[in-house]
Each structure stands twice: as C-alpha cells, then as structure tokens.
Design a protein around this motif. Structure first.
Motif, short mmCIF file in Angstrom:
data_model
loop_
_atom_site.label_atom_id
_atom_site.label_comp_id
_atom_site.label_asym_id
_atom_site.label_seq_id
_atom_site.Cartn_x
_atom_site.Cartn_y
_atom_site.Cartn_z
N GLU A 396 0.82 -1.21 0.00
CA GLU A 396 0.00 0.00 0.00
C GLU A 396 0.86 1.26 0.00
O GLU A 396 0.48 2.27 -0.60
N CYS A 397 2.01 1.20 0.65
CA CYS A 397 2.93 2.35 0.68
C CYS A 397 3.43 2.65 -0.74
O CYS A 397 3.43 3.81 -1.17
N VAL A 398 3.86 1.62 -1.45
CA VAL A 398 4.34 1.80 -2.83
C VAL A 398 3.22 2.34 -3.72
O VAL A 398 3.41 3.29 -4.50
N MET A 399 2.03 1.77 -3.60
CA MET A 399 0.91 2.21 -4.42
C MET A 399 0.53 3.66 -4.12
O MET A 399 0.25 4.45 -5.03
N SER A 400 0.55 4.03 -2.84
CA SER A 400 0.22 5.40 -2.44
C SER A 400 1.23 6.39 -3.01
O SER A 400 0.86 7.47 -3.50
N ALA A 401 2.51 6.03 -2.93
CA ALA A 401 3.57 6.91 -3.41
C ALA A 401 3.42 7.18 -4.91
O ALA A 401 3.49 8.34 -5.36
N PHE A 402 3.18 6.13 -5.68
CA PHE A 402 3.15 6.32 -7.13
C PHE A 402 1.80 6.82 -7.63
O PHE A 402 1.72 7.41 -8.72
N ALA A 403 0.74 6.63 -6.86
CA ALA A 403 -0.52 7.31 -7.19
C ALA A 403 -0.35 8.81 -7.01
O ALA A 403 -0.85 9.62 -7.82
#
Length: 499
Positions: A396-403
């Motif tokens: 979720e951290c990776v997805m949040s960063a790149f969103a």
C-alpha cells in the motif's frame, strides 16, 4: 512540555529517543542515540553489576542528560529493564545515578516492559490478534493480543546475551550445543500454559536481533523499500537464516549482509529462540515492529494510555502537521477523490480494498511542495516511500507513493521497475486510476477554496459527465479539471466532460 526524552537502559545498549511535541495529537522524532554498554555481560559471581559497567552506564547517562538539557521544557523518562532488574546491587546503582547526575530511573517489571511493547505495536500496526515477541539482551517478553487487547503476557529471564553466554554461542555451534539450546528454549516456552493453546498464526517481532533477521531477508531479496516497520517474513525463511548463521564463526558472520557487526556474537541464540517459538506455536509468518519499549513509553505518555483507534489517520495527520500542510485542502481533495472513486466504480471496476491507498495518496499528494512546488509530485512520492506511515502495508505504501506521483504525470518514474516485486499488473492499473482521480480532485480545488462541495457522475456508453456542486461561480476550476480529459480517455476509454 515541549520535548520528551525517553532513556532505555537495556541489557545490550543504552538508548535515548528525543521527541518534539508539535501539536496536541502529533510529535516529531528529533534524534535517537545508542551506546552499546552490554550490561548483561557485566555481572560478577554474586550477581552484582561490576563497577566498570556501572561507571560506563553513568557516563552514558550523563552524556544523554546533558544533551537533553539543550532542548527547552523537556521531560525525561528513564527506564531500566532486565539487567538492572535482576542486579543484586540495583539500589547502589540507582543511588549512584541519582547522586552523580540527579536522574531518576524507573526499573520496569517484566509485565510493565511487556505492556509498553504491546502499546507500541497495536498503535502502529494494523493487528487485531497476534503474539508479540521482544528479544532483548537478557530478557524475552511474550504478549498475546486478542481484539487489540492485551490478553496474556510474560517476561522470561533470557535474551540474546544471556543465551550466548549460557550455551557458548559466540562462534559456530556444535550439534550438542544446539541440542542443549533448543531443549532449554522448548522447555521454557512449554511451561507457559496459554502458549500451548495458541490460536494465532502471526508473530510480531520486536528488538534489534529480530530486526536484523529482517535486514538479512531484505538484502537477500533486494527489497526495494528502506523501511523495516511492518516488514513480513514467512516462517520458513527464518529457519533458513538460522541454518546459515549457526554454522559460521563470529568473524564469518560479519560478512553476512544485513547483520549488524555489533550483534554477530549474540545473534544465533536470538534467531534460535524465534525459530523454536515459531515451530512450537505453528506460526506462519512474522511481522516486524520497528517500535518497542521507547515508543510505547512515548505513546503511553502522550495519549494517557488510550489506544489509537484510527492508526492510519493518526499517522497521516502527524505527517501533515510536521510538514505544515494545508489540512483543509488535503481533506477536501481526499473527499472529492473518494467521491469520484465511488461514483465511477462501474467504469474502473476496482474495489474498496484500495481505500487506504486513496486516503494516503490524496491527502499527501502535495506534501512534496515543502521541497519545491515545481515537480512536487516527484518529491511527494519520495516522502511517502520513506515515511513510516502506520497502518499501511509495504504494498500500500508503494501504491500510495506512485498514485501521488501519477497525479501530475502520465508516466511513472524510470526507477519504478524496482518496486514491481511488491505489486502486480492490477496494482499498476489501480495506481493510474487513483492518480487520475486525484488529478481531477486537485484541479477542482486549485484555488484552495473548497468551493466545489461535491460531485455527481453520469455514465453513458462512451461519455462520463462530472457535475460539480458549488454555491459560487466555479468556471475556472471546471476548466482546470477538463484539461484531464485526454488522459482520462486514454486510461478508462471514455470521454470526460466536467460541468
């Protein structure tokens, strides 16, 4: 009280955590200091701490107290654990510390130490049920958590240092030494009645030795994130790491990537303890908690022992305050993004499991503006990737960063590929959808006025109409949002009209 300094006199090291209180519900860690004193090795034959270890401890505490004095209005909370707890000359040590540097020390019971481990874990990890294990230098705490409540706890009088000394584990160990070690550990764990009837399959690991297990794992897999909090390992990997290190000498262990040079001589006993507990309790996976005693003391002091119900919201709010963000704008962009996500479900076909990602990326989408407004999406992604955001999984951290990155770019950065070990093709699509929705929401509040209070979507065969709800003239904001039409059409296959 502007600052809090938490001193932890452990059996392996003496640590200091200094925190600035930035708001009623937020704080910022200023610095953390650590000195390896190895009190757990400093006992004479009568069970008293040796004078040289006492003096070394006092010297470190004097240094820490002088450092704390440079911060205005600081409250110092100093604690001591198993090494001091069991010392025959405990009173003498306390008197020396009080008379020489005027510092009061709380010698924690095993149960109190376990409570602080529990409080730090449940307030920074999204766990409802699990077994917490904290391996220190001379004690091991086990805590059973059920429905976020502390159900059972115990402190065992052995840790990485004492196991090493008792079973001669400094270098590679013989079959006989390993057999004796495992027999001792299994016997110790088996005497805990509630442990024999355990119904959880998750172990939450605390302490430097357990963090080193995770660091070795990360090096093995070229794990792309720097963060270790909430890192997850399968039980089989911990057995594999144990099998590797037990056959090596202390000198050979220094070459193991991820293993601290200060732990090479005491690491084997700690890993064996974790592995034995995993095997006995049929644990399937281990989650690493970066936070333990010191953070437990801090959070318990700040929040008067009240559990944090919304861990992710608390963490995001803390980051926003410490980065001087505009909370009205951030919350409004989140509200509009979530409305768009809900209204457009028939089009993007994504589910509510993405709510944490939507919340994090939309509320922190412009945190990079503190570095530079221009290209702030790049800085925002970096900040999210390198912040400890409680309540988020690494994925979720990776997805949040790149969103957050995608909200101002139609392409992802060149180094994105290294994070693909944590996400799949559906996640990549989700990142782009959320990024586009944040882009629309941000443009609908481009003037930071919150004047567009809501949106309603009409979905036709090849057209989507976003109708804005506002009490003022919003032509400028609508025009800004309409600029996303081409990117929206390319991703979702429908023309976009904002009215």
């Amino acid at each position: 009280m502007k600052h809090i300094g938490v001193i932890d006199i452990g059996s392996n090291s003496v640590r200091l955590l200094i925190t600035e209180i930035t708001d009623k519900r937020s704080f910022k860690i200023i610095t953390e200091l650590k000195e390896y004193v190895r009190l757990g090795e400093g006992f004479d034959n009568n069970g008293s701490l040796k004078e040289e270890k006492i003096q070394e401890t006092i010297n470190v505490l004097r240094l820490y107290k002088n450092f704390c004095a440079t911060f205005p209005d600081i409250k110092i909370i100093a604690t001591a654990t198993e090494a001091v707890r069991k010392a025959k000359n405990q009173s003498y040590l306390m008197d020396r510390i009080k008379s020489e540097i005027n510092l009061d020390i709380q010698v924690l019971s095993g149960e109190k130490e376990a409570y602080y481990d529990y409080f730090a874990s449940i307030n920074t990890l999204s766990i409802n049920n699990g077994l917490i294990m904290d391996i220190g230098g001379a004690s091991t705490e086990l805590i059973l958590v059920e429905n976020r409540n502390l159900k059972e706890c115990i402190s065992l009088p052995f840790g990485a240092i004492t196991l090493t000394k008792k079973f001669n584990l400094q270098d590679s160990i013989s079959n006989a030494e390993e057999k004796n070690l495992k027999s001792f550990l299994l016997d110790s764990f088996s005497k805990i009645a509630w442990l024999n009837d355990l119904k959880v399959n998750t172990l939450i690991g605390i302490g430097g030795s357990i963090r080193n297990i995770a660091k070795i794992s990360k090096k093995r897999t070229n794990y792309p994130l720097n963060l270790i909090h909430n890192y997850k390992l399968d039980s089989a990997e911990i057995l594999d790491i144990y099998d590797e290190v037990k056959l090596k000498s202390a000198e050979q262990r220094k070459k193991i990537k991820g293993l601290s040079k200060n732990r090479t001589d005491i690491f084997v006993g700690a890993v064996c303890a974790v592995n034995t507990l995993i095997d006995m309790c049929k644990i399937k996976h281990v989650i690493i908690s970066r936070n333990g005693l010191r953070e437990g003391v801090l959070l318990s002091t700040l929040y008067n022992k009240q559990k944090i119900d919304d861990i992710l919201g608390f963490s995001i709010n803390n980051i926003m305050i410490n980065n001087s963000m505009n909370p009205k704008h951030s919350n409004h962009v989140y509200k509009l993004t979530l409305s768009l996500f809900d209204e457009l479900k028939p089009v993007h076909r994504l589910d509510d499991y993405l709510i944490n990602v939507i919340r994090t990326s939309s509320m922190l989408h412009d945190i990079g503006s503190n570095i530079s407004y221009y290209y702030h999406h790049k800085h925002s992604a970096y900040v999210i990737l390198n912040s400890i955001i409680y309540g988020l999984t690494p994925r979720e951290c990776v997805m949040s960063a790149f969103a957050a990155y995608y909200h101002r770019s139609d392409s992802l950065p060149s180094d994105f590929d290294k994070y693909k070990t944590l996400i799949d093709k559906v996640d990549l699509y989700s990142i782009k959808v959320i990024g586009i929705l944040i882009r629309i929401a941000e443009n609908l509040d481009k003037d930071l006025s919150n004047s567009i209070t809501d949106i309603k979507c009409t979905i036709n065969d090849d057209v989507i109409i976003i109708k804005t709800v506002s009490n003022t003239n919003s032509d400028f904001l609508i025009k800004q949002a309409q600029t996303i039409s081409d990117s929206f059409n390319e991703l979702l296959g429908k023309k976009l009209y904002v009215v």
